[in-house]
Design a protein around this motif. Structure first.
Motif, short mmCIF file in Angstrom:
data_model
loop_
_atom_site.label_atom_id
_atom_site.label_comp_id
_atom_site.label_asym_id
_atom_site.label_seq_id
_atom_site.Cartn_x
_atom_site.Cartn_y
_atom_site.Cartn_z
N ALA A 74 90.79 -55.19 71.47
CA ALA A 74 91.98 -55.97 71.17
C ALA A 74 93.21 -55.93 71.59
O ALA A 74 93.99 -56.83 71.91
N ASN A 75 93.68 -54.69 71.70
CA ASN A 75 94.93 -54.14 72.35
C ASN A 75 94.85 -54.71 73.85
O ASN A 75 96.03 -55.39 74.17
N ALA A 76 93.84 -54.70 74.63
CA ALA A 76 93.82 -55.35 76.05
C ALA A 76 93.90 -56.68 75.98
O ALA A 76 94.87 -57.29 77.03
N VAL A 77 93.33 -57.34 75.05
CA VAL A 77 93.47 -58.95 75.57
C VAL A 77 95.12 -59.32 74.86
O VAL A 77 95.51 -60.04 75.42
N ALA A 78 95.44 -58.57 74.01
CA ALA A 78 96.96 -58.81 73.59
C ALA A 78 97.86 -58.49 74.50
O ALA A 78 98.90 -59.28 74.57
N ILE A 79 97.82 -57.81 75.68
CA ILE A 79 98.68 -57.11 76.66
C ILE A 79 99.30 -58.13 77.39
O ILE A 79 100.45 -58.60 77.52
N PRO A 80 98.30 -59.06 77.92
CA PRO A 80 98.73 -60.28 78.65
C PRO A 80 99.84 -61.23 78.29
O PRO A 80 100.38 -62.21 78.66
N LEU A 81 99.69 -61.37 76.77
CA LEU A 81 100.32 -62.45 76.18
C LEU A 81 101.92 -61.84 75.77
O LEU A 81 102.74 -62.79 75.41
N THR A 82 102.23 -60.75 75.91
CA THR A 82 103.42 -60.18 75.78
C THR A 82 104.62 -60.85 76.57
O THR A 82 105.70 -61.41 75.76
N GLY A 83 104.28 -61.34 77.64
CA GLY A 83 105.40 -62.02 78.42
C GLY A 83 105.71 -63.49 78.05
O GLY A 83 107.12 -63.65 77.65
N TRP A 84 104.70 -64.13 77.38
CA TRP A 84 104.98 -65.54 77.17
C TRP A 84 105.63 -65.35 75.59
O TRP A 84 106.45 -66.10 75.19
N LEU A 85 104.97 -64.61 74.75
CA LEU A 85 105.54 -64.43 73.49
C LEU A 85 106.96 -63.91 73.38
O LEU A 85 107.84 -64.37 72.56
N THR A 86 107.35 -62.91 74.24
CA THR A 86 108.81 -62.68 74.50
C THR A 86 109.80 -63.76 74.77
O THR A 86 110.70 -63.94 74.04
N GLN A 87 109.33 -64.35 75.63
CA GLN A 87 110.11 -65.80 75.90
C GLN A 87 110.17 -66.84 74.78
O GLN A 87 111.20 -67.52 74.77
N ARG A 88 109.17 -66.87 73.89
CA ARG A 88 108.84 -67.97 73.10
C ARG A 88 109.69 -67.35 71.74
O ARG A 88 110.38 -68.14 71.18
N MET A 89 109.85 -66.09 71.53
CA MET A 89 110.38 -65.57 70.17
C MET A 89 111.47 -64.70 70.27
O MET A 89 112.43 -64.63 69.52
N GLY A 90 111.64 -64.10 71.63
CA GLY A 90 112.87 -62.97 71.57
C GLY A 90 112.23 -61.69 71.51
O GLY A 90 111.41 -61.51 70.84
N GLN A 91 112.66 -60.76 72.20
CA GLN A 91 112.21 -59.22 72.32
C GLN A 91 112.32 -58.60 70.92
O GLN A 91 111.23 -58.07 70.24
N ILE A 92 113.26 -58.79 70.14
CA ILE A 92 113.45 -58.15 69.04
C ILE A 92 112.77 -58.76 67.72
O ILE A 92 112.32 -57.77 67.14
N GLN A 125 94.75 -54.81 64.14
CA GLN A 125 95.80 -53.74 64.56
C GLN A 125 95.85 -53.66 65.94
O GLN A 125 96.97 -53.61 66.50
N GLY A 126 94.94 -53.51 66.63
CA GLY A 126 94.95 -53.57 68.11
C GLY A 126 95.60 -54.63 68.84
O GLY A 126 96.35 -54.78 69.82
N ALA A 127 95.55 -55.78 68.33
CA ALA A 127 96.11 -57.11 68.70
C ALA A 127 97.72 -57.03 68.68
O ALA A 127 98.35 -57.31 69.58
N VAL A 128 97.87 -56.74 67.66
CA VAL A 128 99.49 -56.71 67.09
C VAL A 128 100.30 -55.61 68.10
O VAL A 128 101.57 -55.36 68.14
N ALA A 129 99.39 -54.52 68.32
CA ALA A 129 99.96 -53.24 69.17
C ALA A 129 100.41 -53.65 70.34
O ALA A 129 101.14 -52.94 71.06
N GLY A 130 99.71 -54.66 70.96
CA GLY A 130 99.85 -54.86 72.43
C GLY A 130 100.95 -55.20 72.78
O GLY A 130 101.70 -54.59 73.68
N PRO A 131 102.00 -55.88 72.21
CA PRO A 131 103.21 -56.31 72.97
C PRO A 131 104.39 -54.89 72.47
O PRO A 131 105.49 -54.75 73.19
#
Length: 526
Positions: A74-92, A125-131
């Motif tokens: 789950a952690n592996a799948v979530a990692i590629p989403l980090t860039g898109w989620l960051t631009q969509r929501m903001g880092q903090i 837990q693994g999915a939300v840990a990705g970013p």
């Protein structure tokens, strides 16, 4: 083409906030470091608790291992989403939400009444840990002056390295002294503190957000092939592999969904994973090398404490203490690596790491049932040396020659491959251990017949010394054979691991020479 007037009319891009200073910087560093520590700790803290968790939930140790593999998948799948989620929501916002969801999922893990509930909580837990890992690096770097970016990365790397060291020992102590549920509950106060402090200090320093196209088809196909392949690997041993129509169906579905994923990602205008990066020689060679190496390393890190507890009679805390020295040299040599990287060829350092790992696993392939703690600990302690030479040089190879705008995508994709290989390799190594143990058991039992004087003498000695009847003596003999077969099977896994590390060295030398780039490597190493 813009005229001077239209160019002047465009709003200037927002300037980054100034670095933090004083007590605010110290407190912010502690909060971000604690979030990183909590995240990394959970990748290893459950390793020594698997036999206890399995026993309490009434499942086999093999099924209990899913607690580790599904978290990693789950952690592996979530990692590629980090860039898109960051631009969509903001880092903090994304970082704080990830921490709070991590706290929630940790609580759900602790209260889990059965294995399916626990596995579902571990997937969350693994999915939300990705970013959390890449964002923690970015937030720390934005908090320090550019001249002190090396210090920021060193502090981050120290925290990320201490987690795997403390995980087995802390997990063993908690499991033996309290309950396995507390290996998850300890995240709650740590996470709440980290989230509160991070939000209080950084809420006015968030990065801008904007709407972006989202590759939903790519994400669903990614989840499809990763999930089906991981379930196939985890269930294969129980269902007799390809003798089972379920395993055959999972294999076919994984292959088809993977093929669709590759085609879609190569043709989509906004792919969730930029597979074209594999066209680069350094990215391809470095990513395959680091993924295979990490998979072998992580799988053995899971199997070793299981063997200690199941067949050597170690308590969870003892198994944790025996594996804890793993990161001592990794921490001590981190400053040396920072100075060595700019003056060295990364391929030479990576080769040294693989040779070091091969030596460690070769030493372990000679374990025996009466092995003492010193013999167990020495290879684990020495393993810290190749660990110090491992992540940074190989990541430098992966990122070398890429334009700055492609580095985040490259780091995300290589991290996805590495974490996924860790999950898959754990399932493969567990199956290999089981199969080799069965083979050795059959070979040993071939000698257990009445015409073998050694066998007859062994049974007679058991009856005489321990005052057992013939049935009890045979049961005790069978128990010793099972333990011996498991040891020989694990030694085979160690020996195969040693060979794999030597075999992947040529991958490093297919890449172009890389000197320096320590900062870029360190910032994406984990």
């Amino acid at each position: 083409m813009d005229t001077p007037d239209t160019a002047a009319a465009k709003p200037a891009p927002p300037s980054p906030p100034p670095p933090l200073s004083g007590g605010k910087l110290v407190l912010a560093t502690v909060a971000v470091a604690l979030a990183t520590f909590m995240n990394v700790l959970d990748s290893s803290i459950a390793n020594v608790a698997i036999p206890t968790i399995s026993g309490n939930l009434g499942v086999s140790v093999d099924e209990g291992t899913w607690v580790i593999t599904l978290f990693a998948a789950a952690n592996a799948v979530a990692i590629p989403l980090t860039g898109w989620l960051t631009q969509r929501m903001g880092q903090i916002k994304l970082f704080v939400i990830s921490i709070l969801l991590f706290v929630l999922s940790s609580w759900l893990c602790g209260v889990a009444p059965n294995l399916p509930f626990l596995l579902a909580a571990r997937v969350l837990q693994g999915a939300v840990a990705g970013p959390m890992i890449p964002l923690s690096q970015a937030i720390l770097l934005s908090s320090y002056p550019k001249a002190k970016s090396g210090l920021a990365l060193a502090l981050w790397a120290m925290t990320a390295t201490v987690g795997p060291i403390a995980g087995p020992a802390l997990g063993g102590w908690i499991t033996d002294s309290y309950s396995w549920a507390w290996i998850f509950y300890i995240n709650i106060p740590v996470g709440l503190f980290a989230a509160a402090v991070t939000w209080a200090i950084y809420r006015d320093r968030d990065t801008p957000s904007r709407k972006l196209p989202f590759d939903a088809v790519g994400l669903l196909s990614l989840i499809a092939w990763v999930a089906s392949l991981q379930i196939m690997l985890d269930k294969g041993k129980d269902l007799d592999w390809f003798q089972s129509p379920v395993i055959v169906g999972l294999a076919v579905f994984a292959a088809l969904s993977f093929a669709f994923f590759v085609i879609w990602e190569l043709t989509d205008a906004h792919p969730i994973v930029n597979l074209r990066l594999f066209a680069g020689r350094n990215f391809l060679g470095g990513t395959v090398a680091i993924s295979v190496a990490y998979g072998v390393f992580f799988a053995n890190l899971v199997l070793l404490p299981q063997w200690m507890q199941q067949y050597l009679g170690y308590r969870s805390v003892d198994a944790g203490m025996a594996t804890a020295p793993l990161g001592i040299f990794a921490v001590l040599l981190a400053p040396v690596m920072a100075r060595l990287m700019p003056r060295s060829d990364a391929r030479v350092l990576g080769t040294g790491a693989f040779i070091g790992f091969a030596i460690v696993f070769f030493l372990r392939s000679h374990y025996y049932l009466d092995v003492d703690m010193f013999t167990l600990v020495v290879p684990t302690l020495l393993q810290g040396i190749p660990m110090a030479l491992f992540f940074v040089p190989l990541t430098a190879i992966i990122l070398s020659g890429l334009p700055p705008e492609k580095i985040p995508a490259a780091a995300g994709l290589s991290n996805f491959a590495r974490v996924f290989f860790g999950a898959a390799a754990t399932a493969i190594a567990s199956t290999t251990w089981n199969n080799r143990s069965i083979l050795h058991h059959a070979r040993l039992m071939d000698q257990a017949h009445v015409n073998n004087p050694a066998f007859s003498d062994s049974l007679q000695q058991l009856q005489t010394v321990l005052h057992l009847n013939p049935q009890q003596a045979y049961a005790r003999f069978e128990q010793s054979v099972v333990a011996q077969a498991a040891m020989l099977g694990l030694n085979d896994v160690f020996w195969i691991s040693s060979v794999i590390f030597i075999a992947i060295i040529p991958l490093i030398w297919l890449t172009k020479p890389v000197h320096g780039q320590a900062s870029d490597a360190a910032s994406a190493a984990h």
